[in-house]
Design a protein around this motif. Structure first.
Motif, PDB file in Angstrom:
ATOM      1  N   LEU A   1      -8.336  -7.983 -61.984  1.00  0.00           N
ATOM      2  CA  LEU A   1      -8.429  -8.318 -63.418  1.00  0.00           C
ATOM      3  C   LEU A   1      -8.819  -9.663 -63.537  1.00  0.00           C
ATOM      4  N   ALA A   2      -7.674 -10.934 -63.118  1.00  0.00           N
ATOM      5  CA  ALA A   2      -7.767 -12.170 -63.281  1.00  0.00           C
ATOM      6  C   ALA A   2      -8.775 -12.959 -62.899  1.00  0.00           C
ATOM      7  N   MET A   3      -9.890 -12.621 -61.605  1.00  0.00           N
ATOM      8  CA  MET A   3     -11.190 -12.655 -61.319  1.00  0.00           C
ATOM      9  C   MET A   3     -12.117 -12.754 -62.335  1.00  0.00           C
ATOM     10  N   ASN A   4     -11.569 -11.473 -62.853  1.00  0.00           N
ATOM     11  CA  ASN A   4     -12.951 -11.193 -63.813  1.00  0.00           C
ATOM     12  C   ASN A   4     -12.743 -11.594 -65.236  1.00  0.00           C
ATOM     13  N   ASP A   5     -11.763 -12.114 -65.779  1.00  0.00           N
ATOM     14  CA  ASP A   5     -10.904 -13.046 -66.782  1.00  0.00           C
ATOM     15  C   ASP A   5     -10.467 -11.685 -68.264  1.00  0.00           C
ATOM     16  N   ILE A   6      -9.842 -11.043 -67.147  1.00  0.00           N
ATOM     17  CA  ILE A   6      -9.134 -10.027 -67.995  1.00  0.00           C
ATOM     18  C   ILE A   6      -7.388 -10.405 -67.857  1.00  0.00           C
ATOM     19  N   GLU A   7      -6.956 -10.679 -68.605  1.00  0.00           N
ATOM     20  CA  GLU A   7      -5.511 -11.070 -68.925  1.00  0.00           C
ATOM     21  C   GLU A   7      -4.714 -10.264 -68.860  1.00  0.00           C
ATOM     22  N   SER A   8      -4.104  -9.711 -67.811  1.00  0.00           N
ATOM     23  CA  SER A   8      -2.282  -8.971 -67.546  1.00  0.00           C
ATOM     24  C   SER A   8      -1.293  -9.639 -66.922  1.00  0.00           C
ATOM     25  N   PHE A   9      -0.599  -7.908 -67.515  1.00  0.00           N
ATOM     26  CA  PHE A   9       0.084  -8.336 -66.927  1.00  0.00           C
ATOM     27  C   PHE A   9       1.990  -7.312 -66.021  1.00  0.00           C
ATOM     28  N   VAL A  10       2.618  -7.335 -65.804  1.00  0.00           N
ATOM     29  CA  VAL A  10       2.653  -6.511 -64.867  1.00  0.00           C
ATOM     30  C   VAL A  10       4.781  -5.887 -65.667  1.00  0.00           C
ATOM     31  N   LYS A  11       4.233  -4.349 -66.021  1.00  0.00           N
ATOM     32  CA  LYS A  11       6.044  -4.504 -66.636  1.00  0.00           C
ATOM     33  C   LYS A  11       6.854  -3.349 -65.754  1.00  0.00           C
ATOM     34  N   ASN A  12       8.033  -3.112 -65.762  1.00  0.00           N
ATOM     35  CA  ASN A  12       9.144  -2.733 -64.937  1.00  0.00           C
ATOM     36  C   ASN A  12       8.841  -3.751 -63.012  1.00  0.00           C
ATOM     37  N   GLU A  13       8.584  -4.376 -63.300  1.00  0.00           N
ATOM     38  CA  GLU A  13       8.441  -5.173 -61.762  1.00  0.00           C
ATOM     39  C   GLU A  13       9.926  -5.337 -61.506  1.00  0.00           C
ATOM     40  N   HIS A  14      10.228  -5.650 -61.310  1.00  0.00           N
ATOM     41  CA  HIS A  14      12.202  -6.009 -61.642  1.00  0.00           C
ATOM     42  C   HIS A  14      13.362  -4.732 -61.583  1.00  0.00           C
ATOM     43  N   THR A  15      13.029  -3.636 -62.237  1.00  0.00           N
ATOM     44  CA  THR A  15      13.515  -2.180 -62.855  1.00  0.00           C
ATOM     45  C   THR A  15      13.986  -1.613 -61.852  1.00  0.00           C
ATOM     46  N   ILE A  16      12.909  -1.423 -59.812  1.00  0.00           N
ATOM     47  CA  ILE A  16      13.551  -0.303 -59.009  1.00  0.00           C
ATOM     48  C   ILE A  16      14.361  -0.714 -58.923  1.00  0.00           C
ATOM     49  N   PRO A  17      15.212  -1.974 -57.898  1.00  0.00           N
ATOM     50  CA  PRO A  17      16.684  -1.853 -57.285  1.00  0.00           C
ATOM     51  C   PRO A  17      17.433  -1.099 -58.445  1.00  0.00           C
ATOM     52  N   ALA A  18      16.674  -0.303 -59.578  1.00  0.00           N
ATOM     53  CA  ALA A  18      17.937  -0.700 -60.918  1.00  0.00           C
ATOM     54  C   ALA A  18      17.206   0.715 -61.884  1.00  0.00           C
ATOM     55  N   GLY A  19      16.863   1.091 -60.289  1.00  0.00           N
ATOM     56  CA  GLY A  19      15.901   2.260 -60.934  1.00  0.00           C
ATOM     57  C   GLY A  19      16.954   3.356 -61.697  1.00  0.00           C
ATOM     58  N   ALA A  20      17.777   3.993 -60.901  1.00  0.00           N
ATOM     59  CA  ALA A  20      18.765   4.840 -61.283  1.00  0.00           C
ATOM     60  C   ALA A  20      19.095   5.647 -62.449  1.00  0.00           C
ATOM     61  N   ARG A  21      20.213   3.835 -62.673  1.00  0.00           N
ATOM     62  CA  ARG A  21      20.811   3.614 -63.837  1.00  0.00           C
ATOM     63  C   ARG A  21      19.549   3.814 -64.749  1.00  0.00           C
ATOM     64  N   HIS A  22      18.148   3.565 -64.672  1.00  0.00           N
ATOM     65  CA  HIS A  22      17.308   3.465 -66.100  1.00  0.00           C
ATOM     66  C   HIS A  22      16.331   4.828 -66.282  1.00  0.00           C
ATOM     67  N   GLY A  23      16.568   5.882 -65.356  1.00  0.00           N
ATOM     68  CA  GLY A  23      15.788   6.943 -65.482  1.00  0.00           C
ATOM     69  C   GLY A  23      14.664   6.771 -64.834  1.00  0.00           C
ATOM     70  N   ILE A  24      14.389   8.142 -64.400  1.00  0.00           N
ATOM     71  CA  ILE A  24      12.592   7.815 -63.616  1.00  0.00           C
ATOM     72  C   ILE A  24      11.775   7.555 -64.706  1.00  0.00           C
ATOM     73  N   ASN A  25      11.617   7.424 -65.928  1.00  0.00           N
ATOM     74  CA  ASN A  25      10.602   6.960 -66.908  1.00  0.00           C
ATOM     75  C   ASN A  25      10.250   6.114 -66.881  1.00  0.00           C
ATOM     76  N   ASN A  26      11.295   5.378 -66.187  1.00  0.00           N
ATOM     77  CA  ASN A  26      10.798   3.629 -66.070  1.00  0.00           C
ATOM     78  C   ASN A  26      11.401   2.940 -65.390  1.00  0.00           C
ATOM     79  N   ILE A  27      10.743   3.305 -63.576  1.00  0.00           N
ATOM     80  CA  ILE A  27      10.429   2.895 -62.570  1.00  0.00           C
ATOM     81  C   ILE A  27       9.090   2.637 -62.054  1.00  0.00           C
ATOM     82  N   PHE A  28       8.591   3.424 -62.550  1.00  0.00           N
ATOM     83  CA  PHE A  28       7.223   2.905 -62.077  1.00  0.00           C
ATOM     84  C   PHE A  28       6.966   1.416 -62.349  1.00  0.00           C
TER      85      PHE A  28
END
Length: 102
Positions: free
Chosen positions: A20-47
């Motif tokens: 997307l960046a190579m095609n001039d589309i700005e984006s960001f990653v959400k939930n990048e750092h929640t996987i190690p703590a995924g069990a505490r955050h619930g299944i809906n928040n770990i992807f």
């Protein structure tokens, strides 16, 4: 902002972000750092999720993801003209000598 893509593998998600960046589309990653703590955050928040910043880029981004990630064009293998090494069709540069095909 709109969510455009989700994947459990962060490497694939960042590959999509780079396309997307190579095609001039700005984006960001959400939930990048929640996987190690995924069990505490619930299944809906770990992807891992990829979000685009500008809603007007959604159709273009969706089309890029479809053609580059979901249904990429399969190219035939090719032989390097410099070193005669066979390369996979997905390679744009010879893996052995780094020559660009003519």
């Amino acid at each position: 902002m709109k969510q455009i893509y989700t994947h459990e593998n962060i490497v694939i998600l960042h590959s999509v972000r780079n396309i997307l960046a190579m095609n001039d589309i700005e984006s960001f990653v959400k939930n990048e750092h929640t996987i190690p703590a995924g069990a505490r955050h619930g299944i809906n928040n770990i992807f891992h999720e990829l979000w685009i910043l500008n809603d007007q880029d959604y159709d273009k981004a969706a089309a890029l993801i479809d053609t580059e990630i979901e249904n990429p064009i399969v190219r035939d293998p090719w032989v390097c003209g410099d070193c005669n090494e066979e390369n996979e069709g997905s390679f744009d540069v010879c893996w052995k000598c780094q020559s660009v095909p003519a």
